[in-house]
Design an enzyme around this catalytic site. Structure first.
Site, PDB file in Angstrom:
ATOM      1  N   SER A 256      34.185  35.636  45.240  1.00  0.00           N
ATOM      2  CA  SER A 256      35.615  36.226  45.985  1.00  0.00           C
ATOM      3  C   SER A 256      36.275  37.955  44.928  1.00  0.00           C
ATOM      4  O   SER A 256      35.856  37.795  43.960  1.00  0.00           O
ATOM      5  CB  SER A 256      37.364  35.691  45.316  1.00  0.00           C
ATOM      6  OG  SER A 256      37.408  36.043  44.168  1.00  0.00           O
ATOM      7  N   LYS A 257      36.831  39.220  46.017  1.00  0.00           N
ATOM      8  CA  LYS A 257      37.000  39.879  45.671  1.00  0.00           C
ATOM      9  C   LYS A 257      37.972  40.189  44.310  1.00  0.00           C
ATOM     10  O   LYS A 257      37.738  41.191  43.368  1.00  0.00           O
ATOM     11  CB  LYS A 257      37.661  41.037  46.707  1.00  0.00           C
ATOM     12  CG  LYS A 257      36.842  40.985  47.742  1.00  0.00           C
ATOM     13  CD  LYS A 257      37.283  42.937  48.466  1.00  0.00           C
ATOM     14  CE  LYS A 257      37.990  41.712  49.497  1.00  0.00           C
ATOM     15  NZ  LYS A 257      38.726  43.023  49.959  1.00  0.00           N
ATOM     16  N   ARG A 258      38.511  38.418  43.851  1.00  0.00           N
ATOM     17  CA  ARG A 258      40.004  38.526  42.831  1.00  0.00           C
ATOM     18  C   ARG A 258      38.493  38.891  41.402  1.00  0.00           C
ATOM     19  O   ARG A 258      39.030  38.775  40.779  1.00  0.00           O
ATOM     20  CB  ARG A 258      41.051  37.308  43.292  1.00  0.00           C
ATOM     21  CG  ARG A 258      41.656  37.875  42.406  1.00  0.00           C
ATOM     22  CD  ARG A 258      43.142  36.825  43.415  1.00  0.00           C
ATOM     23  NE  ARG A 258      42.961  35.921  43.410  1.00  0.00           N
ATOM     24  CZ  ARG A 258      42.297  34.484  43.011  1.00  0.00           C
ATOM     25  NH1 ARG A 258      42.300  34.471  41.468  1.00  0.00           N
ATOM     26  NH2 ARG A 258      41.505  33.756  43.187  1.00  0.00           N
TER      27      ARG A 258
END
Ligand code: GLU
Length: 497
Positions: A256-258
């Site tokens: 995930s980009k987070r």
């Protein structure tokens, strides 16, 4: 005889909602591979109907990163094509008649429920733990006036699909065989802002653009029954569906980009990965190596033998060590001059070098690159390794540990090296000549161990204990610069003593 496949039309359909996700490249790669395998076309469509999540420069980043990876499309917003426009926000007039048709046919209905009412409904359903979740069809079968008389009304309606009780939930998937998804809710297909939702737009566009295979991430499996229903209502043949596995971390969580910097496609370029290494790496995600045990394979070889049956739908592990290893492989395989060019481009993109580069700096880079090529794994490591060559003699700071670890013989070695260099002619100052002269004077004549003799020279020249090959580095610096550096360390040792 192998059958010639029918030319297929595939697409990747990213939404410009931020930095492109590595999954977009992964999907593009497999879509493109099959399009090329069959001699068909690969389309890039921008799905920008979610205006709340729209990010202005995201589309350009999608173009740039996919081009950088060499995943080029035959049709798209920037190159045009027979089914233009390829940006959904420019196709609103295309969707409207289909919405009208679905309403007229009784497959869709207006819904005036306010956001607050829908929120209350959801909360109530959660509280009561009812199995009947989803929209309660308050608006279904009512005229605007009838609905307006009830609470939770808004002026601008959305349009919802009327999902029948017998909605088919089972469908064939090219990779996974027969799939079954849960029964969908009365999905919104046209929003209050007049934009279609993804579900309507994707079906209309895939059909009108002649897409034969919809290849996308497994997160869309649960949406597919809605799409198949729309195909049926509109009287269209659905395409083949292939749901690719999601890329996962070693702990099986989603990339995930987070959480993962490597989820951002731009990250790979910033770090100094080569596009061919990343492409090769993505080829191996859920797909066996093309050449048996050898994990290195060109895109052309991947395309030639492409087969959906080889895909393993269990989430492939995104192992950055493997990518870094592949990157080192591709770096070593480059012609040194080409590698120097890639390093310069990388430095320019990182804002560390001007574009075009300073000619002298570039000439030095072309000569120095072969010294580091063998050990380089990322383009971003190049300048730190070569920084000492670009530092003016007076500014070179010798690391403390490159001084404190030197033995007692260091002053003697430095003095010897200085005499050797003073006696060497300016024009014969080559790595071989330097090595021969220093060995003769320090090792053979003075009887110093090579390590004892050369460590102080390395510290003086490179400012650190580890450096690219010493004599080659000295040749690149030139005699005068080497003498300055040797004398500087000699002076420092003398003061310290
Ligand atoms: N716009 C969707 C996305 O961003 C595309 C899904 C599909 O390929 O159908 O992932």
């Amino acid at each position: 005889m192998t059958e010639t496949p029918t030319p297929a039309r595939l697409r990747v359909a990213p939404s410009p909602t931020g930095d492109p996700h590595v999954g977009t490249a992964y999907m593009s790669l497999f879509n493109l591979a099959y399009a090329r395998h069959t001699g068909g076309q690969f389309v890039l469509r921008i799905e920008d109907t979610d205006r709340a999540r729209y990010v202005a420069d995201s589309e350009q980043q999608i173009f740039d990163t996919l081009h950088w990876l060499g995943l080029d499309w035959d049709e798209g917003p920037d190159v045009g094509g027979p089914y233009a426009p390829y940006r959904q926000s420019e196709r609103l007039d295309t969707y409207q008649p289909f919405v009208d048709q679905l309403i007229a046919d009784g497959h869709a209905y207006y819904c005036w429920c306010s956001r607050e009412r829908l929120k209350d409904l959801r909360e109530e359903q959660e509280r009561s733990k009812t199995p009947d979740t989803g929209y309660d069809r308050l608006c279904y079968g009512k005229t605007r006036a009838e609905r307006a008389a009830l609470p939770g009304f808004t002026d601008t309606p959305v349009v919802r699909m009327l999902i029948p009780d017998d909605v088919p939930l089972t469908f064939p998937d090219v990779i996974r065989g027969t799939l079954t998804a849960p029964k969908p809710d009365d999905q919104v297909i046209l929003k209050a802002d007049g934009f279609p939702t993804y579900h309507l737009a994707v079906v209309v566009d895939d059909h009108l653009m002649g897409i034969t295979h919809v290849v996308r991430g497994e997160e869309w499996i649960s949406s597919t029954p809605k799409h198949i229903l729309l195909y049926r209502w509109l009287g269209w043949e659905p395409p083949a569906f292939a749901h690719m596995p999601l890329l996962r971390n070693a702990d099986r969580s989603k990339i995930s980009k987070r959480k993962n910097p490597a989820a951002r496609l731009t990250w790979f370029r910033e770090q100094g990965y080569l596009p061919e290494a990343l492409r090769n790496f993505l080829q191996l995600m859920g797909y066996p190596p093309v050449h048996g045990d050898d994990e290195v394979a060109s895109f052309e070889d991947f395309v030639a033998g492409f087969d959906w049956a080889k895909i393993n739908p269990v989430g492939p592990i995104f192992d950055l060590d493997k990518l870094t290893w592949l990157n080192g492989h591709y770096i070593r395989a480059l012609d040194p001059a080409e590698l120097a060019g890639r390093i310069a481009t990388h430095l320019a993109e990182a804002g560390q070098w001007p574009t075009p580069p300073d000619q002298q700096a570039m000439n030095l880079l072309v000569r120095a690159t072969p010294l580091i090529q063998e050990r380089l794994t990322l383009l971003s490591e190049a300048l730190p390794k070569l920084q000492f060559l670009y530092t003016p003699d007076a500014d070179l700071v010798v690391d403390d540990d490159a001084v404190t670890t030197l033995g007692e013989a260091a002053p003697q070695a430095l003095a010897g090296a200085i005499s050797v260099l003073e006696a060497m002619p300016e024009d014969g100052f080559t790595a071989t000549a330097i090595e021969t002269a220093l060995r003769t004077a320090l090792v053979e004549t003075k009887g110093l161990k090579p390590r004892v003799a050369f460590a102080p020279v390395r510290s003086a020249i490179a400012g650190s204990r580890v450096s690219p090959p010493l004599f080659e580095s000295m040749e690149l610096l030139g005699r005068a610069s080497c003498l300055n550096r040797l004398r500087a360390l000699q002076a420092r040792l003398a003061t310290a003593a």
